[in-house]
Design an enzyme around this catalytic site. Structure first.
Site, PDB file in Angstrom:
ATOM      1  N   ASP A 154       0.825  -1.211   0.000  1.00 28.11           N
ATOM      2  CA  ASP A 154       0.000   0.000   0.000  1.00 28.11           C
ATOM      3  C   ASP A 154       0.862   1.265   0.000  1.00 28.11           C
ATOM      4  O   ASP A 154       2.092   1.209   0.074  1.00 28.11           O
ATOM      5  CB  ASP A 154      -0.916  -0.060   1.235  1.00 28.11           C
ATOM      6  CG  ASP A 154      -2.295   0.494   0.954  1.00 28.11           C
ATOM      7  OD1 ASP A 154      -2.437   1.295   0.014  1.00 28.11           O
ATOM      8  OD2 ASP A 154      -3.238   0.138   1.707  1.00 28.11           O
ATOM      9  N   ASP A 209     -10.112   3.310  -3.310  1.00 29.82           N
ATOM     10  CA  ASP A 209     -10.794   2.048  -3.021  1.00 29.82           C
ATOM     11  C   ASP A 209     -12.179   1.927  -3.654  1.00 29.82           C
ATOM     12  O   ASP A 209     -12.928   2.900  -3.727  1.00 29.82           O
ATOM     13  CB  ASP A 209     -10.970   1.895  -1.507  1.00 29.82           C
ATOM     14  CG  ASP A 209      -9.633   1.744  -0.798  1.00 29.82           C
ATOM     15  OD1 ASP A 209      -8.587   1.798  -1.471  1.00 29.82           O
ATOM     16  OD2 ASP A 209      -9.648   1.572   0.433  1.00 29.82           O
TER      17      ASP A 209
HETATM   18  C1  GLA Z   1      -6.006   1.118   1.480  1.00 27.38           C
HETATM   19  C2  GLA Z   1      -6.090   0.159   0.283  1.00 27.38           C
HETATM   20  C3  GLA Z   1      -7.202  -0.848   0.536  1.00 27.38           C
HETATM   21  C4  GLA Z   1      -6.924  -1.623   1.826  1.00 27.38           C
HETATM   22  C5  GLA Z   1      -6.738  -0.657   2.988  1.00 27.38           C
HETATM   23  C6  GLA Z   1      -6.220  -1.348   4.245  1.00 27.38           C
HETATM   24  O1  GLA Z   1      -7.150   1.898   1.585  1.00 27.38           O
HETATM   25  O2  GLA Z   1      -6.320   0.872  -0.898  1.00 27.38           O
HETATM   26  O3  GLA Z   1      -7.331  -1.753  -0.554  1.00 27.38           O
HETATM   27  O4  GLA Z   1      -5.770  -2.412   1.652  1.00 27.38           O
HETATM   28  O5  GLA Z   1      -5.811   0.379   2.679  1.00 27.38           O
HETATM   29  O6  GLA Z   1      -6.019  -0.471   5.303  1.00 27.38           O
END
Ligand code: GLA
Length: 395
Positions: A154, A209
């Site tokens: 990430d 996301d």
């Molecule tokens: C970010 C990523 C998600 C997930 C969260 C976990 O938002 O884009 O896909 O992995 O972190 O905290």
């Protein structure tokens, strides 16, 4: 610039700032020639995970028919980590993962599946757990020793770091780890990953996301329609071993209807997206399983040519998407965003096929086949639905 003699073989884990000297001298392993398929804990469970749930997901993947349909990776997302030991080694949360990550990886492997984990290229993960910054080589070696096959990395808590050099360090660390590990870059499309990610990772996120919604966006979380539109213009960047990642599936999580989930799954297959299920595999209804295991749709996603579909027509609420497949077949999605049923057509011209050519047309959801179709194909498409067909020229 240091003079590299034997000492350079032992670059300590903490020399992250020396990234300019870290050439990618080992090639990227060819382990994602078709988009990766699996399951990830985040969309359903977020931080509420433990080893029982992950084992349950592996059991369900193996016994439900998902493994037979091609799903492979069982990936733990954020919040499995707790802290670091005195020597820097990353430690799993002992309450939630009392048997340790290696035992979990062994369990997943015993089911004939592969195992994945999550980390972050910054100092902390998005959930506030320890990130890999400064520990890239040590973490990669630890993951390899546990039997990790896939890692999602990430982009939280990265301050003013430069994205491509940060991910270059991790790519180098993974390639030096002694194990082939799929590298999923989760940088949200913020720093033009299409310009640098293909040489480093096997897939890269193209946006923030996904959320379990047809069309309601909320800040950094995007609906299915938003992500689809965002990815429509990115088709040229994707291909075997380097995929655009429009984020994990929401199929079965309850925020959309089954018709909408069929659209989501069909269009992800057209985008050549990694098919990473994000629902509770231990507790899914038949409609969800039927969507996730539609072998004809999966065959489109996994087509070896690896070409992402293009949107070739937009007319009000209706659209036509076309994906060229190995051997000259075409996958076509007739898509209806509107609230009323609509008839949608595609001409052979849009498929770059001669108008006089006859083809057989298989509906990949109803499974009906029409032979000798010439010039164009039309179908009525339900509100928020798709008709997805495979068109095979028959001369
Ligand atoms: C970010 C990523 C998600 C997930 C969260 C976990 O938002 O884009 O896909 O992995 O972190 O905290």
């Amino acid at each position: 610039m240091p003079v590299c003699m034997t000492a350079c073989l032992f670059v300590p884990a903490f020399e992250a700032s020396a990234h300019e000297t870290l050439g990618l001298d080992a090639p990227k392993p060819e382990i994602a020639m078709t988009p990766p398929m699996g399951w990830n804990s985040w969309n359903k469970f977020a931080c509420n995970i433990d080893e029982v749930k992950i084992r349950g997901a592996a059991d369900a993947m193996a016994s439900s028919g998902m493994k037979d349909a091609g799903y492979q990776y069982v990936v733990i997302d954020d919040c499995w980590q707790k802290d670091r030991a005195a020597d820097g080694a990353i430690q799993a949360d002992p309450e939630r993962f009392p048997s340790g990550i290696k035992a979990l990886a062994d369990y997943v492997h015993s089911k004939g599946l592969k195992f994945g984990l999550y980390s972050d290229i910054g100092v902390k993960t998005c959930g506030g757990r320890p990130g890999s910054r400064g520990y890239e080589f040590q973490d990669a070696r630890t993951w390899a020793s546990w039997g990790v096959d896939y890692v999602k990395v990430d982009w939280c808590y990265t301050g003013s770091s430069e994205a491509s050099s940060s991910y270059t360090i991790m790519a180098k660390a993974l390639r030096a780890s002694g194990r082939d590990i799929v590298f999923s870059i989760c940088e949200w499309g913020d720093n033009k990953p299409e310009e640098w990610a293909a040489g480093l990772g096997h897939l890269w996120r193209t946006s923030g996301d996904i959320r379990d919604s047809w069309d309601k966006d909320e800040g950094y979380s995007h609906s299915f329609l938003w992500i689809l539109d965002h990815n429509a213009g990115l088709w040229a960047n994707s291909g075997p071993n380097h995929w655009n990642d429009p984020d994990m599936l929401e199929v079965g999580n309850g925020g959309m209807t089954d018709v909408e989930y069929r659209s989501h799954f069909s269009l992800w297959a057209m985008l050549a997206a990694p098919l990473i299920a994000g629902n509770d595999l231990s507790n899914m209804d038949k409609a969800t399983l039927d969507i996730l295991t539609n072998k004809d749709v999966i065959a489109v996603d996994q087509d070896k040519l690896g070409q992402q579909a293009r949107r070739v027509a937009q007319n009000g609420d209706t659209e036509v998407w076309v994906r060229p497949l190995t051997g000259g077949d075409r996958a076509v999605v007739l898509f209806n965003r509107g609230a009323d049923a609509k008839t949608v057509s595609v001409d052979w011209d849009a498929l770059q096929l001669p108008t006089g050519l006859k083809a057989s047309v298989k509906d990949l959801w109803s499974k009906s086949v029409q032979k000798g179709v010439k010039g164009s194909y039309s179908a009525e498409v339900a509100p928020h639905g798709v008709v997805m067909v495979r068109i095979t020229p028959t001369v």
